[in-house]
Motif scaffolding. Sequence first.
Motif, PDB file in Angstrom:
ATOM      1  N   VAL A  28      11.158   5.700   7.952  1.00  0.00           N
ATOM      2  CA  VAL A  28      11.969   4.934   8.916  1.00  0.00           C
ATOM      3  C   VAL A  28      13.413   4.820   8.413  1.00  0.00           C
ATOM      4  O   VAL A  28      14.368   4.952   9.181  1.00  0.00           O
ATOM      5  CB  VAL A  28      11.356   3.526   9.144  1.00  0.00           C
ATOM      6  CG1 VAL A  28      12.267   2.652   9.989  1.00  0.00           C
ATOM      7  CG2 VAL A  28       9.978   3.648   9.807  1.00  0.00           C
ATOM      8  N   ALA A  29      13.563   4.610   7.081  1.00  0.00           N
ATOM      9  CA  ALA A  29      14.909   4.487   6.495  1.00  0.00           C
ATOM     10  C   ALA A  29      15.695   5.786   6.672  1.00  0.00           C
ATOM     11  O   ALA A  29      16.893   5.767   7.000  1.00  0.00           O
ATOM     12  CB  ALA A  29      14.803   4.140   5.005  1.00  0.00           C
TER      13      ALA A  29
ATOM     14  N   SER B 161       6.853   6.270  15.685  1.00  0.00           N
ATOM     15  CA  SER B 161       6.811   6.130  14.220  1.00  0.00           C
ATOM     16  C   SER B 161       8.204   6.038  13.614  1.00  0.00           C
ATOM     17  O   SER B 161       8.461   5.218  12.746  1.00  0.00           O
ATOM     18  CB  SER B 161       6.127   7.337  13.575  1.00  0.00           C
ATOM     19  OG  SER B 161       4.879   7.542  14.128  1.00  0.00           O
ATOM     20  N   ARG B 162       9.102   6.935  14.077  1.00  0.00           N
ATOM     21  CA  ARG B 162      10.424   7.010  13.454  1.00  0.00           C
ATOM     22  C   ARG B 162      11.158   5.685  13.548  1.00  0.00           C
ATOM     23  O   ARG B 162      11.913   5.310  12.678  1.00  0.00           O
ATOM     24  CB  ARG B 162      11.270   8.100  14.131  1.00  0.00           C
ATOM     25  CG  ARG B 162      10.849   9.512  13.814  1.00  0.00           C
ATOM     26  CD  ARG B 162      11.882  10.499  14.338  1.00  0.00           C
ATOM     27  NE  ARG B 162      12.123  10.310  15.768  1.00  0.00           N
ATOM     28  CZ  ARG B 162      11.390  10.856  16.718  1.00  0.00           C
ATOM     29  NH1 ARG B 162      10.360  11.598  16.403  1.00  0.00           N
ATOM     30  NH2 ARG B 162      11.666  10.654  17.993  1.00  0.00           N
ATOM     31  N   GLU B 163      10.929   4.975  14.664  1.00  0.00           N
ATOM     32  CA  GLU B 163      11.644   3.726  14.876  1.00  0.00           C
ATOM     33  C   GLU B 163      10.896   2.531  14.306  1.00  0.00           C
ATOM     34  O   GLU B 163      11.338   1.386  14.424  1.00  0.00           O
ATOM     35  CB  GLU B 163      11.888   3.527  16.385  1.00  0.00           C
ATOM     36  CG  GLU B 163      12.832   4.586  16.943  1.00  0.00           C
ATOM     37  CD  GLU B 163      12.806   4.630  18.459  1.00  0.00           C
ATOM     38  OE1 GLU B 163      12.542   3.584  19.082  1.00  0.00           O
ATOM     39  OE2 GLU B 163      13.062   5.710  19.018  1.00  0.00           O
ATOM     40  N   GLY B 164       9.738   2.810  13.702  1.00  0.00           N
ATOM     41  CA  GLY B 164       8.979   1.725  13.082  1.00  0.00           C
ATOM     42  C   GLY B 164       8.371   0.774  14.090  1.00  0.00           C
ATOM     43  O   GLY B 164       8.137  -0.390  13.799  1.00  0.00           O
ATOM     44  N   THR B 165       8.095   1.277  15.315  1.00  0.00           N
ATOM     45  CA  THR B 165       7.526   0.383  16.347  1.00  0.00           C
ATOM     46  C   THR B 165       6.035   0.634  16.556  1.00  0.00           C
ATOM     47  O   THR B 165       5.475   0.226  17.555  1.00  0.00           O
ATOM     48  CB  THR B 165       8.245   0.577  17.699  1.00  0.00           C
ATOM     49  OG1 THR B 165       8.059   1.947  18.119  1.00  0.00           O
ATOM     50  CG2 THR B 165       9.712   0.257  17.610  1.00  0.00           C
ATOM     51  N   VAL B 166       5.402   1.370  15.631  1.00  0.00           N
ATOM     52  CA  VAL B 166       3.972   1.637  15.812  1.00  0.00           C
ATOM     53  C   VAL B 166       3.156   0.405  15.440  1.00  0.00           C
ATOM     54  O   VAL B 166       3.600  -0.449  14.687  1.00  0.00           O
ATOM     55  CB  VAL B 166       3.483   2.817  14.932  1.00  0.00           C
ATOM     56  CG1 VAL B 166       4.180   4.097  15.279  1.00  0.00           C
ATOM     57  CG2 VAL B 166       3.628   2.509  13.468  1.00  0.00           C
TER      58      VAL B 166
ATOM     59  N   LYS C 240       0.864  -1.187   0.000  1.00  0.00           N
ATOM     60  CA  LYS C 240       0.000   0.000   0.000  1.00  0.00           C
ATOM     61  C   LYS C 240       0.899   1.234   0.000  1.00  0.00           C
ATOM     62  O   LYS C 240       1.958   1.246   0.639  1.00  0.00           O
ATOM     63  CB  LYS C 240      -0.870   0.021   1.262  1.00  0.00           C
ATOM     64  CG  LYS C 240      -2.152  -0.781   1.143  1.00  0.00           C
ATOM     65  CD  LYS C 240      -2.928  -0.766   2.461  1.00  0.00           C
ATOM     66  CE  LYS C 240      -3.774   0.468   2.627  1.00  0.00           C
ATOM     67  NZ  LYS C 240      -3.580   1.203   3.836  1.00  0.00           N
ATOM     68  N   GLY C 241       0.441   2.287  -0.682  1.00  0.00           N
ATOM     69  CA  GLY C 241       1.269   3.490  -0.824  1.00  0.00           C
ATOM     70  C   GLY C 241       1.692   4.118   0.489  1.00  0.00           C
ATOM     71  O   GLY C 241       2.847   4.549   0.644  1.00  0.00           O
ATOM     72  N   ASP C 242       0.788   4.163   1.467  1.00  0.00           N
ATOM     73  CA  ASP C 242       1.133   4.790   2.743  1.00  0.00           C
ATOM     74  C   ASP C 242       2.182   3.967   3.494  1.00  0.00           C
ATOM     75  O   ASP C 242       3.044   4.511   4.183  1.00  0.00           O
ATOM     76  CB  ASP C 242      -0.122   5.013   3.604  1.00  0.00           C
ATOM     77  CG  ASP C 242      -0.988   3.767   3.739  1.00  0.00           C
ATOM     78  OD1 ASP C 242      -0.903   2.879   2.877  1.00  0.00           O
ATOM     79  OD2 ASP C 242      -1.776   3.690   4.706  1.00  0.00           O
ATOM     80  N   HIS C 243       2.131   2.643   3.322  1.00  0.00           N
ATOM     81  CA  HIS C 243       3.131   1.769   3.965  1.00  0.00           C
ATOM     82  C   HIS C 243       4.497   1.961   3.307  1.00  0.00           C
ATOM     83  O   HIS C 243       5.523   1.996   3.983  1.00  0.00           O
ATOM     84  CB  HIS C 243       2.711   0.308   3.851  1.00  0.00           C
ATOM     85  CG  HIS C 243       1.555  -0.034   4.734  1.00  0.00           C
ATOM     86  ND1 HIS C 243       1.646  -0.927   5.772  1.00  0.00           N
ATOM     87  CD2 HIS C 243       0.285   0.419   4.749  1.00  0.00           C
ATOM     88  CE1 HIS C 243       0.472  -1.007   6.383  1.00  0.00           C
ATOM     89  NE2 HIS C 243      -0.370  -0.201   5.773  1.00  0.00           N
ATOM     90  N   LEU C 244       4.478   2.058   1.991  1.00  0.00           N
ATOM     91  CA  LEU C 244       5.733   2.237   1.247  1.00  0.00           C
ATOM     92  C   LEU C 244       6.432   3.519   1.695  1.00  0.00           C
ATOM     93  O   LEU C 244       7.631   3.514   2.008  1.00  0.00           O
ATOM     94  CB  LEU C 244       5.423   2.302  -0.262  1.00  0.00           C
ATOM     95  CG  LEU C 244       6.636   2.450  -1.189  1.00  0.00           C
ATOM     96  CD1 LEU C 244       7.475   1.185  -1.182  1.00  0.00           C
ATOM     97  CD2 LEU C 244       6.185   2.764  -2.613  1.00  0.00           C
ATOM     98  N   ILE C 245       5.688   4.617   1.758  1.00  0.00           N
ATOM     99  CA  ILE C 245       6.277   5.903   2.162  1.00  0.00           C
ATOM    100  C   ILE C 245       6.738   5.842   3.616  1.00  0.00           C
ATOM    101  O   ILE C 245       7.782   6.377   3.974  1.00  0.00           O
ATOM    102  CB  ILE C 245       5.246   7.054   1.971  1.00  0.00           C
ATOM    103  CG1 ILE C 245       4.777   7.139   0.508  1.00  0.00           C
ATOM    104  CG2 ILE C 245       5.825   8.385   2.434  1.00  0.00           C
ATOM    105  CD1 ILE C 245       5.866   7.248  -0.520  1.00  0.00           C
TER     106      ILE C 245
END
Length: 593
Positions: free
Chosen positions: A201-202, A398-403, A191-196
Amino acid sequence: MKIESQIMNAAIEAVKALYGQEVPEKMVQLQKTRSEFEGNLTLVVFPFLKISKKNPEQTAQEIGQYLVDHCEAIASFNVVKGFLNLVIAPAAWLNLLADIDADPHFGEKTATEASPLVMIEYSSPNTNKPLHLGHVRNNLLGWSLAQIMQANGNRVVKTNIVNDRGIHICKSMLAWLKWGNGETPESSGKKGDHLIGDYYVAFDKHYREEIKELVAQGMDEETAKQEAPLIKEAHEMLVKWENNDPEVRALWEKMNAWVYAGFDETYRKMGVSFDKIYYESQTYLKGKAKVEEGLAKGLFERHADNSVWADLTNEGLDQKLLLRSDGTSVYMTQDIGTAEMRFHDYPIDKMIYVVGNEQNYHFQVLSILLDRLGFKWGKELVHFSYGMVELPNGKMKSREGTVVDADDLMELMVEDAYKTSMELGKFDDMTEEERREVARIVGMGALKYFILKVDARKNMLFNPEESIDFNGNTGPFIQYTYARIRSILRKSQNTQNTPVPQITLNSKEIELIQKMSEYGAAVEQAGKDYSPSGIANYCYELTKVFNQFYHDYSILNESDEAKRQTRIVIARNVAKVLKNGMALLGIEVPERM
C-alpha cells in the motif's frame, strides 16, 4: 436396499411383466409426492405410454397394482392423471431407519485405490498482501468441494499455487527497503503477511504522488506511469530477481517467509489445508520449456519480434501470447508449467481450478492448450468459476488498502458470536474457556455457511450481522439444532445402539426418515454440480423438518417406551447426518450451546 432402488427395480419388472419390454433405469422417474396428494414417492408413467399403448391413468393403475402385489416397500397407491403416488409400507420406513442408523457415514461413498484421482486447486494467493474476503470465499469453496468429491468416492488432492514472483512482489520489497527501517514481524508485533501488505500500500501511495508530480510538470498520465522513478526501480529489481541477484533473492526469501508464516496462521483459523503447495517461482521456467517444446512440434508460432503465440482462431478464439519478445513468461505459461509439474507428481484423472469468474476466458484457453500439449485431462479440466463477494459498502481494492482482511473478518465473526450468545443466555452454564470455544465454532460456522449457501456462480453481498442469527437459513440455526439434539440424547442416557422398535410411525416421523434418506442423493448431486450450496440447503431443510417434529412431539416425555426409543434413534441420526453434512462444508458443530 434403499426404498427408491427397490421401487425402481420393481417398476422395471412391472413394465416387462405387463407390457413385455425391458426399460432402462433412466426411464424410471421417481420424485417426492407433492404435499397436497397422499403418498411418499411418485412414479411418472408418461415415459411408458408408447410401450403400454394405453392412457396415463390406466397405465398408472396397472403398474400401481403390480407394485402393491410384488414390492414389499409399497403399501398402497393412488393415481392422479399420469402420476402414480405410492404410499410406503410402515415396515419399510423402520428398515430404512435401521439402515441409516447402522452406517456412520450413511449417504457417503468411500474411495478405493481404483477410484478416480481429482486434484482441486484453490487459494492461489499473492505474497504481497494478506488474504482478504475474496480469498475467504475461494478457500471455503475449494475446501468444501474437496470434501464433497471425497464423499462421492473420489481420491482427492488439495493443492495451492502461490504467486510468489513478479512486479507486484518487487513493489513490496522495494517499499520495505526504502521505508522499512529493518522492521520485522517480531519488532512490529504484526503478522508477516499484514506487514508486507502495508508496504504494498505504501508503494502505491508514493507511486501515485510521483505520477501526480510528473503530470504537474506537463507529462501526460500514461507516460508518467511508466517514467515514475519508483516503477522503474521496481522493474530493475524484477530483472535482478530474474537474473538470480543474490541480494534481491535473499530479501525475497526473507520477506516471503514472513508472508508464509502469516498465511499458515490464517489457513489454520479458517480450517483449510493443502496436500501440496506449488510456487510460481518454480513453475514458470517449466512453462517456458513446455512452450518451447510445443513450438518445436509446430503447435505454436514465433513472430518476427521473437514473441511466441498460440493461434486459436480455429476454436473461434483469437491469438494468445505465451512468451513475450524478451523471452519472459505470462500467466498462461506459468499455468502450463504448473500443470506439467502436477501431472508429473500425480496420475490426475480430473483437474478442478477454483478461480473467480473474471478468469473464464483464461481457463477456456488453458484447456485448449493443455489438450494440444497432450495432457489427458486438458480438454475436461473444470474451471469452478465463482462470483465476487461484495460488502454493503462496496467493492474492495488491495492497492488502496480498502480490502476486508480475512483475519479481521474471522476475529469479528467470533466476537459477534460471543456477544450474541451472551445476550441470548446461551452461555449461562459454561466456563469462559467453553464460551470462547463455542463462540469460535459458531462464528466460523456463521461465516462459512453464509458464504457457501449461495450459488457459487453468483456475486454475493456478505453481511456479517445477518449471518449470526439463531433463526432462519444460517449456520448458527443448524448448529443450535444439533446441540439441542445432543442435549436430548445426553438426558436420555441412551445415545448409542438403541435398536429400532417395531411401532407405527406418525407422518412427521416418516417425513424425517425420508428427508434423512435423501442425504445420499444430495451429496451425489452436489458432486455432479460442483455445488456446496446444495449441501447447505439440504442441511437447512433437514433442520427445519426436525424442528417442526420437535415442536409437535415430545421425545423424552413420551410415555410409550417404544415410541420414545424410536424418536431417540431418529434424533440421533438427524444429528449424525447434520454433523456429516456440515463437515462437507468445513463447518464444526458444538456439542452444547
